[in-house]
Design an enzyme around this catalytic site. Structure first.
Site, mmCIF file in Angstrom:
data_model
loop_
_atom_site.group_PDB
_atom_site.id
_atom_site.type_symbol
_atom_site.label_atom_id
_atom_site.label_comp_id
_atom_site.label_asym_id
_atom_site.label_seq_id
_atom_site.Cartn_x
_atom_site.Cartn_y
_atom_site.Cartn_z
ATOM 1 N N TRP A 134 1.352 1.574 -9.031
ATOM 2 C CA TRP A 134 1.779 2.722 -9.843
ATOM 3 C C TRP A 134 3.234 2.559 -10.300
ATOM 4 C CZ3 TRP A 134 3.122 8.201 -7.689
ATOM 5 C CH2 TRP A 134 3.180 9.121 -8.752
ATOM 6 N N HIS A 141 7.561 -7.677 -1.843
ATOM 7 C CA HIS A 141 7.295 -6.961 -0.587
ATOM 8 C C HIS A 141 8.242 -7.471 0.495
ATOM 9 C CE1 HIS A 141 3.832 -4.910 -2.116
ATOM 10 N NE2 HIS A 141 3.043 -5.959 -2.170
ATOM 11 N N LYS A 181 0.799 -1.229 0.000
ATOM 12 C CA LYS A 181 0.000 0.000 0.000
ATOM 13 C C LYS A 181 0.841 1.293 0.000
ATOM 14 C CE LYS A 181 -3.264 -1.399 -0.655
ATOM 15 N NZ LYS A 181 -3.537 -2.327 -1.818
HETATM 16 P P1 PAP Z 1 -0.324 -3.130 -3.154
HETATM 17 O O1 PAP Z 1 0.742 -3.100 -2.124
HETATM 18 O O2 PAP Z 1 -1.500 -3.969 -2.743
HETATM 19 O O3 PAP Z 1 0.189 -3.420 -4.525
HETATM 20 P P2 PAP Z 1 -0.169 -0.349 -3.695
HETATM 21 O O4 PAP Z 1 -0.366 -0.196 -5.138
HETATM 22 O O5 PAP Z 1 1.225 -0.333 -3.199
HETATM 23 O O6 PAP Z 1 -0.919 -1.637 -3.193
HETATM 24 O O7 PAP Z 1 -0.895 0.813 -2.928
HETATM 25 C C1 PAP Z 1 -2.204 1.173 -3.221
HETATM 26 C C2 PAP Z 1 -2.262 2.679 -3.113
HETATM 27 O O8 PAP Z 1 -1.731 3.267 -4.311
HETATM 28 C C3 PAP Z 1 -3.701 3.139 -3.014
HETATM 29 O O9 PAP Z 1 -3.647 4.316 -2.210
HETATM 30 P P3 PAP Z 1 -4.919 4.884 -1.418
HETATM 31 O O10 PAP Z 1 -5.565 3.752 -0.699
HETATM 32 O O11 PAP Z 1 -4.378 5.907 -0.483
HETATM 33 O O12 PAP Z 1 -5.784 5.500 -2.454
HETATM 34 C C4 PAP Z 1 -4.024 3.418 -4.479
HETATM 35 O O13 PAP Z 1 -5.129 4.269 -4.656
HETATM 36 C C5 PAP Z 1 -2.738 4.062 -4.927
HETATM 37 N N1 PAP Z 1 -2.569 3.989 -6.391
HETATM 38 C C6 PAP Z 1 -2.854 2.962 -7.223
HETATM 39 N N2 PAP Z 1 -2.572 3.279 -8.489
HETATM 40 C C7 PAP Z 1 -2.103 4.540 -8.489
HETATM 41 C C8 PAP Z 1 -1.655 5.432 -9.523
HETATM 42 N N3 PAP Z 1 -1.651 5.077 -10.786
HETATM 43 N N4 PAP Z 1 -1.235 6.661 -9.152
HETATM 44 C C9 PAP Z 1 -1.226 7.034 -7.855
HETATM 45 N N5 PAP Z 1 -1.656 6.237 -6.836
HETATM 46 C C10 PAP Z 1 -2.088 5.006 -7.142
#
Ligand code: PAP
Length: 344
Positions: free
Chosen positions: A90, A154, A85
């Site tokens: 991204w 991770h 998270k």
């Molecule tokens: P993961 O560890 O399960 O892969 P990860 O992608 O690291 O998750 O984190 C998710 C966060 O990145 C989310 O943040 P939020 O809950 O505060 O909104 C998600 O919205 C955000 N996120 C995903 N894709 C993008 C993007 N393209 N640009 C910016 N933030 C993003």
């Protein structure tokens, strides 16, 4: 989705003897894990503590041990690391688009990121590739993947295989995020997972307690971040340390930095042609979250991919955390990072 994620080619059919051998190996890791400290975790499933960090048994199985024993890095490999998270969806999109921009122009309507979620283009070692729960006890053949290979992880820096941390060539891009937004993002994600398996949501107070005790997924959060931070100080040519918050504020600067680090810098011509901006646009929260695959596609956790796209902003935690929680988290962060030169 009609077609398979590209990484699936590394699960080549094996002979009966090879299958039995893999099964034996995975069983031996299960035995090791069965002796580790284990508690019931936030997803209602056991979490075990291995080399100082907490792993969800259902999420990774014996993945970390298998990665340590079977993954061999190549000099051209790039590993995208994070604690969950912090923006890995991204980061993977950006890195994939940067690395493959010659074969897949970011402006093309056939770009793989338009049909695959980035987790399917950049598989996580311990979750997708070496996870016995997911792959029916089959150890993958990663030699089959074309180089340069991009993987996610991770796992903490200190638990990575030496073929990565002792390589003069293999590179790691790490992304972290401010503690409070990380906690709130994780809490939302936990409740998506729980609702998927018909468990009651956990209250923010409870998630906060888990997190502060260091028992968030792949936690302690601070130790995870510090491991890679130290790695980046000791081996700056091999470890690039990025902050989600800073990347959102200055995407152009950071994308160019990433491309330089990854060994594929943008040429002046590419910059003039707008490639940097095109990649940023392709990978933006707005673009990716509105794609069919990310709205309706399903991840290996059985979650729709939209669980990986919530807000994509900095500071949303202020809408959830009480002033006391903020004070406590800030205090722990300050204490843990004290003297490291890192601020979050
Ligand atoms: P993961 O560890 O399960 O892969 P990860 O992608 O690291 O998750 O984190 C998710 C966060 O990145 C989310 O943040 P939020 O809950 O505060 O909104 C998600 O919205 C955000 N996120 C995903 N894709 C993008 C993007 N393209 N640009 C910016 N933030 C993003």
């Amino acid at each position: 989705m009609a077609h398979n994620a590209p990484y699936k080619i590394c699960f080549v059919p094996k002979s009966r003897e090879e299958e039995e051998e893999d099964e034996k190996i995975y069983k031996s890791y299960e035995e090791i894990i069965s002796k580790l400290p284990t508690v019931e975790g936030w997803s209602g499933k056991p979490v075990y503590q291995y080399q100082g960090f907490w792993y969800n048994s259902d999420l990774v199985g014996v993945g970390p041990l298998a990665v340590q024993n079977h993954f061999t890095s190549k000099p051209t490999d790039i590993l995208l690391a994070s604690t969950p998270k912090c923006g890995s969806t991204w980061l993977k999109s950006l890195a994939f688009a940067v690395m493959n921009r010659k074969t897949h122009l970011p402006s093309t309507h056939q770009h793989p990121l338009l049909t695959f979620n980035s987790h399917d283009l950049v598989p996580v070692l311990e979750i997708r590739l070496y996870n016995n729960n997911l792959n029916g006890n089959q150890i993958p053949n990663l030699e089959i993947l074309p180089s340069p290979r991009l993987f996610g992880t991770h796992m903490p820096y200190t638990s990575l295989p030496q073929s990565i941390t002792h390589s003069d060539h293999a590179r790691i891009v790490y992304i972290c995020r401010n503690t409070k937004d990380n906690l709130v993002s994780w809490w939302h994600f936990v409740n998506k997972i729980r609702s998927n398996i018909s468990l009651e949501p956990i209250k923010l107070e409870e998630a906060f307690q888990w997190f502060c005790k260091g028992m968030s997924v792949f936690g302690p959060f601070w130790d995870h971040v510090l491991g890679y931070w130290k790695g980046s100080l000791e081996r700056p040519r091999n470890v690039l340390f990025l902050k989600y918050d800073e990347m959102l504020a200055e995407p152009v600067l950071h994308l160019k930095k990433m491309a330089d680090f990854m060994g594929c810098p943008f040429s002046l011509m590419e910059e003039k042609e707008g490639l940097v901006d095109q990649i940023i646009k392709l990978c933006s929260f707005e673009s990716l979250s509105n794609l069919e695959v990310n709205k309706g596609g399903t991840s290996h956790l059985g979650l729709t991919y939209n669980a990986y796209f919530r807000q994509g902003k900095v500071g949303d935690s202020a809408n959830y955390l009480t002033p006391e929680m903020i004070e406590q988290l800030d205090h722990i962060t300050e204490q843990k990072l004290h003297g490291s030169g890192l601020t979050l």
